[in-house]
Write a protein that holds these residues in place. Sequence first.
Motif, short mmCIF file in Angstrom:
data_model
loop_
_atom_site.label_atom_id
_atom_site.label_comp_id
_atom_site.label_asym_id
_atom_site.label_seq_id
_atom_site.Cartn_x
_atom_site.Cartn_y
_atom_site.Cartn_z
N VAL A 1 1.16 -1.09 0.12
CA VAL A 1 0.31 -0.04 0.32
C VAL A 1 1.11 1.23 0.42
O VAL A 1 1.85 0.98 1.23
N THR A 2 0.56 2.36 -1.23
CA THR A 2 1.20 3.38 -1.23
C THR A 2 0.94 4.75 -1.03
O THR A 2 1.15 5.54 -0.91
N GLU A 3 -0.47 4.62 -1.07
CA GLU A 3 -2.05 5.68 -0.99
C GLU A 3 -3.12 4.87 -0.67
O GLU A 3 -3.30 3.95 -0.48
N ILE A 4 -3.31 5.73 0.62
CA ILE A 4 -4.22 5.83 1.50
C ILE A 4 -5.60 7.13 1.19
O ILE A 4 -5.32 8.44 1.59
N ARG A 5 -6.31 7.77 0.88
CA ARG A 5 -7.61 8.69 0.10
C ARG A 5 -8.66 8.18 0.20
O ARG A 5 -9.39 7.74 -0.23
N MET A 6 -9.10 9.02 1.68
CA MET A 6 -10.51 8.77 2.08
C MET A 6 -10.18 9.72 2.96
O MET A 6 -11.63 10.59 3.26
N ARG A 7 -10.64 10.87 1.87
CA ARG A 7 -10.97 12.30 2.03
C ARG A 7 -12.69 12.33 1.87
O ARG A 7 -13.34 12.37 1.07
N ASN B 1 -4.21 3.29 15.59
CA ASN B 1 -2.66 4.04 16.05
C ASN B 1 -1.91 3.22 15.84
O ASN B 1 -0.19 3.11 16.18
N HIS B 2 -1.60 1.74 15.24
CA HIS B 2 -1.27 1.12 14.73
C HIS B 2 -0.69 -0.23 13.41
O HIS B 2 -1.10 -1.05 13.51
N LEU B 3 -0.27 0.45 12.39
CA LEU B 3 -0.33 0.33 10.98
C LEU B 3 0.91 0.12 10.90
O LEU B 3 1.28 1.54 10.84
N PHE B 4 1.22 -0.75 9.83
CA PHE B 4 3.06 -0.80 9.46
C PHE B 4 2.35 -1.08 8.21
O PHE B 4 2.47 -1.95 7.34
N LEU B 5 2.95 0.24 7.14
CA LEU B 5 2.45 0.08 6.37
C LEU B 5 3.94 1.35 5.51
O LEU B 5 3.67 2.33 5.78
N PHE C 1 2.57 5.04 13.53
CA PHE C 1 2.68 4.83 11.60
C PHE C 1 3.58 4.57 11.07
O PHE C 1 4.82 5.45 12.18
N TYR C 2 4.61 4.22 10.63
CA TYR C 2 5.94 3.72 10.32
C TYR C 2 5.87 4.76 8.92
O TYR C 2 5.84 4.32 8.09
N LEU C 3 6.42 6.82 9.12
CA LEU C 3 6.24 6.99 8.06
C LEU C 3 7.92 6.62 7.44
O LEU C 3 7.80 8.47 6.58
N ARG C 4 8.50 6.34 7.36
CA ARG C 4 9.54 6.73 5.96
C ARG C 4 9.67 6.90 5.27
O ARG C 4 10.95 8.10 4.42
N GLU C 5 8.67 6.81 4.20
CA GLU C 5 8.52 6.92 2.91
C GLU C 5 7.54 8.21 2.68
O GLU C 5 7.27 8.46 1.81
N MET C 6 6.54 8.44 3.72
CA MET C 6 5.61 9.02 3.73
C MET C 6 5.73 10.85 3.09
O MET C 6 6.94 11.57 3.67
N VAL C 7 5.43 11.13 1.82
CA VAL C 7 5.76 12.96 1.74
C VAL C 7 3.95 13.36 1.50
O VAL C 7 4.53 14.45 1.18
N HIS C 8 3.38 12.70 1.71
CA HIS C 8 1.82 13.91 1.90
C HIS C 8 0.66 12.87 3.08
O HIS C 8 0.36 12.15 2.96
N ILE C 9 0.80 13.75 4.01
CA ILE C 9 0.01 13.66 5.51
C ILE C 9 -1.56 15.41 5.62
O ILE C 9 -0.96 15.64 5.10
N ASP C 10 -2.63 14.93 4.98
CA ASP C 10 -3.12 15.56 5.22
C ASP C 10 -4.76 14.59 6.29
O ASP C 10 -5.33 13.98 5.76
N ILE C 11 -5.21 14.98 7.26
CA ILE C 11 -5.72 14.28 8.36
C ILE C 11 -6.87 15.54 8.87
O ILE C 11 -7.57 15.98 10.24
N SER C 12 -6.60 16.77 8.48
CA SER C 12 -7.28 17.78 8.61
C SER C 12 -9.27 17.73 8.60
O SER C 12 -9.26 16.64 8.46
N ASN C 13 -9.43 18.88 10.00
CA ASN C 13 -11.10 18.36 9.58
C ASN C 13 -11.18 17.53 9.96
O ASN C 13 -12.39 17.02 9.81
N ASN C 14 -10.65 16.82 11.36
CA ASN C 14 -11.54 15.69 11.76
C ASN C 14 -11.88 16.02 13.62
O ASN C 14 -11.65 17.07 13.62
#
Length: 83
Positions: A23-29, A39-43, A67-80
Amino acid sequence: GWLAAGYAHCQWFGLKCNEDGFVTEIRMRKNNLTGVAINHLFLPHLKTLDLAENSLSGDLYMIGVGFYLREMVHIDISNNDFS
């Protein structure tokens, strides 16, 4: 869908995988998601996490730690409803 039998995770709505099936993207906006965010996903190959404009809650610090964030380039969890 996520609950339908016979679908590989790479075919689930909102997920995108690389050629190796990671899995490289989770887009559930704005997807009417509710409840406490996991709070415990190994991706290790996750690059994009977009959960903005839902009704997710929980401890924001613990979500980041889980989250294991080594390759993360974009995160948006706003408006929650994170604390």
